[in-house]
Design a protein around this motif. Structure first.
Motif, short mmCIF file in Angstrom:
data_model
loop_
_atom_site.label_atom_id
_atom_site.label_comp_id
_atom_site.label_asym_id
_atom_site.label_seq_id
_atom_site.Cartn_x
_atom_site.Cartn_y
_atom_site.Cartn_z
N LYS A 198 0.83 -1.20 0.00
CA LYS A 198 0.00 0.00 0.00
C LYS A 198 0.87 1.26 0.00
O LYS A 198 0.66 2.19 -0.77
N THR A 202 2.73 4.74 -3.47
CA THR A 202 2.93 6.19 -3.54
C THR A 202 4.43 6.54 -3.49
O THR A 202 4.80 7.70 -3.35
N GLN A 245 6.75 9.82 3.15
CA GLN A 245 7.31 9.71 1.80
C GLN A 245 8.60 8.88 1.82
O GLN A 245 8.84 8.06 0.93
N ALA A 258 7.54 5.36 2.06
CA ALA A 258 6.96 4.92 0.79
C ALA A 258 8.07 4.63 -0.23
O ALA A 258 8.01 3.64 -0.97
#
Ligand code: KG4
Ligand code: ZN
Length: 340
Positions: free
Chosen positions: A185, A189, A238, A241
């Protein structure tokens, strides 16, 4: 006449009733995720005890959902290999006891072959012969499959399995358990080029995999060499990710490249993929691109039958057709040796 299938190889207690046509009449799965999440990994002893509590209610539920009386069953099938010893034992003892009590024959199922057979469940024609890729929490294996039961083991992981690597990276980033869905998940991103993580054994002329170096590289990227304490790490979403995306890219790159080579070298025109990690969206996308580019047919297990379940135990019907029954002295084979 339908069969009853029992699955308890790791941390899912499952049972299903399947008609001899392959139609699923009743299905039940009790997951243990909440029991293991505090440890961010499956604790074998906890898993075995939970199976003991759940196995009979789960079997009852499957029979009730199918509205089948045990008298009408033609056989009882159980996954006897590979898996956690304590977990396997609970399923096997339940299956043997019911086989004696209800006077039914017993069928032994190889859990990894069943993960691949999950690809057959929604297919309209046979998916064999093919190359089979199993990617789960405990295994990463490639097979040349002549049919559902005759599989030649080509190679597999020499250390961590793909799913295990997902779970351990998730643990380092303090994400939810099981780690696969959580990492996937976040990865969606992230930047897949942010870190250049190793693709171990990618060019080796064999079908083995190794994910332990990749796991260490991720650890170094998070806390640095020699450090173990992840609780003090303060990463932005971030940054997390980007780590997940780069990690996922490395795993998928190796899985796709080795599968392509197995297809080519064994002159097969089909790849089937099963196991928990086969639910991974990025892996599915990359395999689809590879299949189109290289001209082979791709069959991935339906998402609901990627993680452990008893429906894939429909493989037992193939054994029954061959008259392959197990005796009551059947024992578990947890799998300290490789190559199932
Ligand atoms: O096949 P499975 O249910 O159990 C074994 O036979 O081991 O696979 C469980 C593994 C776990 O490691 C889990 O993190 C991983 O499958 N998994 C995923 C995803 N969903 C489950 N890994 C990556 N992406 C996913 N979406
Ligand atoms: Zn499994």
């Amino acid at each position: 006449m339908p069969i009853l299938t029992i699955e308890s190889t790791c941390d899912e207690t499952a049972a299903a009733v399947i008609a001899d046509t392959g139609q699923v009449l009743g299905d039940a799965v009790a997951t243990q995720e909440t029991l293991h999440e505090q440890f961010r990994g499956v604790v074998p002893e906890v898993a075995a005890r939970a199976h003991v509590e759940r196995i009979l209610p789960v079997i009852d539920t499957a029979l009730q959902r199918a509205s089948i009386h045990p008298d009408r069953l033609q056989a009882i099938a159980v996954a006897d290999r590979p898996g956690l010893a304590g977990s396997l034992l609970v399923g096997l003892v339940a299956a043997k006891t019911l086989a004696v009590a209800w006077n039914k024959p017993l069928v032994a199922i190889n859990h990894l072959h069943a993960h691949l057979y999950a690809c057959q469940l929604a297919a309209t024609s046979t998916v064999y012969p093919c190359i089979g890729l199993v990617v789960s929490g405990g295994h990463t294996s490639l097979y040349a499959c002549q049919n559902p039961l005759d599989l030649d083991y080509l190679g597999g992981t020499i250390d961590d399995a793909a799913g295990e690597a997902f779970d351990k990276v998730a643990a380092m980033l303090l994400l939810d358990f099981p780690g696969g869905p959580a990492v996937s998940k976040l990865a969606a991103t992230g930047n897949r080029q942010a870190h250049s993580f190793p693709r171990s054994l990618l060019r080796d002329p064999n079908y083995n995999f190794s994910f332990s170096g990749l796991k260490t590289a991720v650890r170094y990227a998070i806390v640095g060499p020699g450090q173990q304490d992840f609780s003090k790490v303060d990463l932005t979403n971030q940054q997390k990710a980007d780590l997940c995306a780069s990690f996922e890219a490395a795993v998928v790159d190796v899985l796709v490249t080795k599968s392509e080579r197995a297809i080519r070298e064994h002159q097969m025109s089909r790849l089937i993929v099963g196991g928990g990690v086969a639910a991974n969206t990025y892996l599915r996308e990359k395999l689809e691109t590879s299949a189109t580019r290289n001209g082979y047919q791709l069959v991935i297990a339906p998402s609901q039958w990627c993680t452990d379940n008893a429906v894939m135990g429909a493989l037992a019907l193939e054994k029954i057709k061959r008259g392959e029954f197990a005796s009551l002295d059947l024992d578990i084979t947890p799998g300290l040796q490789r190559g199932f």
